[in-house]
Design a protein around this motif. Structure first.
Motif, short mmCIF file in Angstrom:
data_model
loop_
_atom_site.label_atom_id
_atom_site.label_comp_id
_atom_site.label_asym_id
_atom_site.label_seq_id
_atom_site.Cartn_x
_atom_site.Cartn_y
_atom_site.Cartn_z
N SER A 185 0.87 -1.16 0.00
CA SER A 185 0.00 0.00 0.00
C SER A 185 0.92 1.22 0.00
CB SER A 185 -0.91 -0.01 1.24
OG SER A 185 -0.14 0.19 2.40
N THR A 186 0.37 2.39 0.19
CA THR A 186 1.22 3.58 0.17
C THR A 186 2.20 3.60 1.34
OG1 THR A 186 -0.48 4.81 1.35
CG2 THR A 186 -0.45 5.00 -1.06
N ASP A 187 1.86 2.91 2.45
CA ASP A 187 2.75 2.99 3.62
C ASP A 187 3.20 1.64 4.17
OD1 ASP A 187 0.26 2.30 4.54
OD2 ASP A 187 0.27 3.65 6.24
N SER A 188 2.79 0.52 3.56
CA SER A 188 3.22 -0.77 4.08
C SER A 188 3.42 -1.78 2.95
CB SER A 188 2.20 -1.31 5.09
OG SER A 188 0.99 -1.64 4.43
N ILE A 189 4.20 -2.81 3.28
CA ILE A 189 4.43 -3.94 2.38
C ILE A 189 4.16 -5.22 3.13
CG2 ILE A 189 6.14 -2.79 0.92
CD1 ILE A 189 8.28 -4.39 2.54
N THR A 190 3.74 -6.24 2.41
CA THR A 190 3.51 -7.56 3.01
C THR A 190 4.19 -8.59 2.13
OG1 THR A 190 1.39 -6.85 3.95
CG2 THR A 190 1.74 -9.22 3.71
N GLY A 191 4.85 -9.53 2.77
CA GLY A 191 5.54 -10.57 2.01
C GLY A 191 6.22 -11.56 2.90
N PHE A 192 7.30 -12.18 2.40
CA PHE A 192 8.01 -13.23 3.13
C PHE A 192 9.49 -13.22 2.80
CE2 PHE A 192 6.83 -14.96 -0.92
CZ PHE A 192 7.91 -15.75 -1.28
N TYR A 193 10.26 -13.91 3.64
CA TYR A 193 11.71 -14.08 3.44
C TYR A 193 11.95 -15.46 2.83
CZ TYR A 193 12.30 -10.08 6.55
OH TYR A 193 12.26 -8.83 7.12
N PRO A 194 12.30 -15.56 1.56
CA PRO A 194 12.43 -16.87 0.93
C PRO A 194 13.64 -17.67 1.40
CG PRO A 194 13.12 -15.16 -0.57
CD PRO A 194 12.55 -14.47 0.63
N ASP A 195 14.64 -17.04 1.97
CA ASP A 195 15.86 -17.74 2.37
C ASP A 195 15.81 -18.29 3.79
OD1 ASP A 195 16.93 -17.23 -0.12
OD2 ASP A 195 17.93 -15.41 0.52
N ARG A 196 14.77 -18.03 4.51
CA ARG A 196 14.69 -18.53 5.89
C ARG A 196 14.27 -19.99 5.88
NH1 ARG A 196 12.71 -13.37 9.30
NH2 ARG A 196 14.56 -12.12 8.84
N GLU A 197 14.76 -20.72 6.89
CA GLU A 197 14.47 -22.16 6.96
C GLU A 197 12.98 -22.45 6.97
OE1 GLU A 197 16.51 -24.60 9.80
OE2 GLU A 197 18.36 -23.50 9.51
N THR A 198 12.27 -21.70 7.78
CA THR A 198 10.83 -21.87 7.84
C THR A 198 10.18 -20.58 7.36
OG1 THR A 198 10.78 -21.14 10.13
CG2 THR A 198 10.91 -23.50 9.76
N VAL A 199 9.49 -20.70 6.27
CA VAL A 199 8.78 -19.54 5.73
C VAL A 199 7.40 -19.57 6.36
CG1 VAL A 199 7.89 -18.43 3.66
CG2 VAL A 199 10.11 -19.57 3.60
N GLY A 200 7.20 -18.67 7.31
CA GLY A 200 5.93 -18.62 8.03
C GLY A 200 4.90 -17.80 7.29
N PRO A 201 3.90 -17.36 8.03
CA PRO A 201 2.87 -16.53 7.40
C PRO A 201 3.47 -15.20 6.95
CG PRO A 201 2.61 -16.56 9.79
CD PRO A 201 3.68 -17.55 9.45
N PRO A 202 2.84 -14.56 5.98
CA PRO A 202 3.35 -13.27 5.50
C PRO A 202 3.46 -12.26 6.65
CG PRO A 202 1.59 -14.06 4.09
CD PRO A 202 1.63 -14.97 5.29
N VAL A 203 4.45 -11.38 6.53
CA VAL A 203 4.65 -10.33 7.53
C VAL A 203 4.49 -8.98 6.86
CG1 VAL A 203 6.12 -11.68 9.07
CG2 VAL A 203 7.14 -10.43 7.18
N THR A 204 4.14 -7.97 7.66
CA THR A 204 3.91 -6.63 7.14
C THR A 204 4.86 -5.65 7.81
OG1 THR A 204 1.59 -7.14 6.72
CG2 THR A 204 2.18 -4.80 6.87
N TYR A 205 5.44 -4.77 7.01
CA TYR A 205 6.36 -3.74 7.49
C TYR A 205 5.99 -2.39 6.87
CZ TYR A 205 9.41 -7.67 8.70
OH TYR A 205 9.92 -8.83 9.21
N SER A 206 6.51 -1.36 7.48
CA SER A 206 6.43 -0.04 6.89
C SER A 206 7.31 -0.01 5.65
CB SER A 206 6.92 1.01 7.89
OG SER A 206 7.19 2.23 7.25
N VAL A 207 6.94 0.76 4.64
CA VAL A 207 7.78 0.86 3.45
C VAL A 207 9.14 1.46 3.79
CG1 VAL A 207 5.87 0.96 1.80
CG2 VAL A 207 6.76 3.08 2.79
#
Length: 106
Positions: free
Chosen positions: A26-48
């Motif tokens: 969105s204009t102020d946040s992103i949601t996604g995942f870390y592909p290199d981590r051993e366990t890819v959990g649910p998507p996480v959201t951060y500020s842009v």
């Protein structure tokens, strides 16, 4: 909606960044995942603002991260020298403090 430049580098700690895949934004946040981590959990959201840099491909993000690590390492000797200087200065300060206390007690 397709995310333009869906690969990002996110600060993990000083001198290292993790590759992050942006699924949505969105204009102020992103949601996604870390592909290199051993366990890819649910998507996480951060500020842009958490994004260090964005890339079109995972390979480009990884290459940029590796190049930045090489640049970081160029400064290792100067950091070690500065740490030694700091330890020496802290030791001199401690010695002066103890000398002052001992002088006052005499």
């Amino acid at each position: 909606m397709t995310v333009q430049r869906p690969w990002a580098l996110m600060r993990h700690h000083a001198g290292w960044a993790d590759v992050f895949h942006i699924d949505s934004e969105s204009t102020d946040s992103i949601t996604g995942f870390y592909p290199d981590r051993e366990t890819v959990g649910p998507p996480v959201t951060y500020s842009v603002r958490a994004i260090l840099a964005r890339f079109e491909t995972m390979e480009a993000a990884r290459a940029a991260r590796e190049g930045a690590v090489l640049e970081w390492r160029k400064h290792d000797a100067a950091v070690r020298d500065a740490e030694t200087t700091l330890r020496d200065a802290e030791k001199a300060r401690e010695d002066a403090w103890l000398t002052c206390l001992k002088g006052a007690a005499a």
